[in-house]
Design an enzyme around this catalytic site. Sequence first.
Site: not given
Ligand code: UT7
Length: 338
Positions: A117, A265, A295
Amino acid sequence: MLNRGIRAKVVGTGMYVPDRVVTNEDLAGLMDTSDEWIQQRTGIKERRYIEPGQMPADLAQAACEQALEAAGLEVGDLDFILLATLSSQHEFPGTSFFLHEQLDAGHVPCLDLRAQCSGFLYALNFADGLIQSGKSKRVMVVGCEVQSTGIDRTTEGRDVAVIFGDGAGAVILEANEVESDSAGILDVKLHSEGKHARRLWIEAPSSGHMPCRLTREMIDEKRHFPYMDGRHVFKHAVTRMPEVLKESLANASIKIDDVDLFLFHQANLRINEYVAQKLEIAPDRTFSNIERFGNCSAASIPMLLAEAERNGILAPGKIVTLTAFGSGFTWGSAVLRW
Ligand code: UT7
């Protein structure tokens, strides 16, 4: 920074996204997710996917042709083509060679650059070096990604699948004599930290894997899809992006209040809001397109530049910063006078 009385100036921009719009609702039909979750956590409403038969080089070609036209140049006027991508068209050679063929670029040298990225900023840095050293007069820098064919569109892969999109952006840089307020790249600052490489990666195919690079077992285990430790990436991004932005502004002797436009980004709108908040940057000094395109990794920043220029947010004399964070980990920031 080299200082030979030459500055690399952007003389043309271009961008292209495929026509096929994929909404959050569309993804909710494939996996356990919702429009509300995706918008709340990432700011994304829709993204673009290629149509069957479309290749990464097709996207890059359209963006490059726009940039060349905007610059009033032919491909033969270029001294180098640098293409940043994490989703190469084939294992080798890189996408740039197929782009080269399609642009009918004669013997102009090209190469793919891999810094995920942050790839566009890495490529911009090398283009700047080529121009400042006098080795090249005009360099085209392209960011191009097709991610839709490489993601796990099931509930298991939903964290990554909902954020990625396909697209391409390009800029043409040209040597410009330095006067006190002449346009061009004022600074690029880059960093890497390989100890986090496995926090955001695609493991397979791997040239170190025996007996061959990709096995049925690896596919069954989904090791050919991206893995991301989202929280770890998020935490590092919101720390590193403000740090490096301040570093590059200091190198360029530009005060944060003198910046007209901050471009980040487009990984996650929440990351960029955190960064802006930390640096007390008002929302009207930033510009985003993540809600429409998701993204697009290395293509995000050149796509933003092309859009910002088309709609008049970027105009001659404006100071703009470009800041990115990504897999590797890699991160960086650039300061330009437009
Ligand atoms: O571009 C290169 C670099 N990439 C980035 O900068 C991305 C950085 N990270 C992020 O943007 C975020 O971590 C995400 C958007 C990927 C995820 O958001 P988050 O708020 O960090 O969620 P999380 O991974 O902590 O997950 C929270 C909950 C989990 O469920 P439980 O364990 O609380 O029951 C996940 O399983 O959200 C769940 N989850 C989803 N639910 C619905 C994860 N992805 C999804 C989804 N839809 N797409």
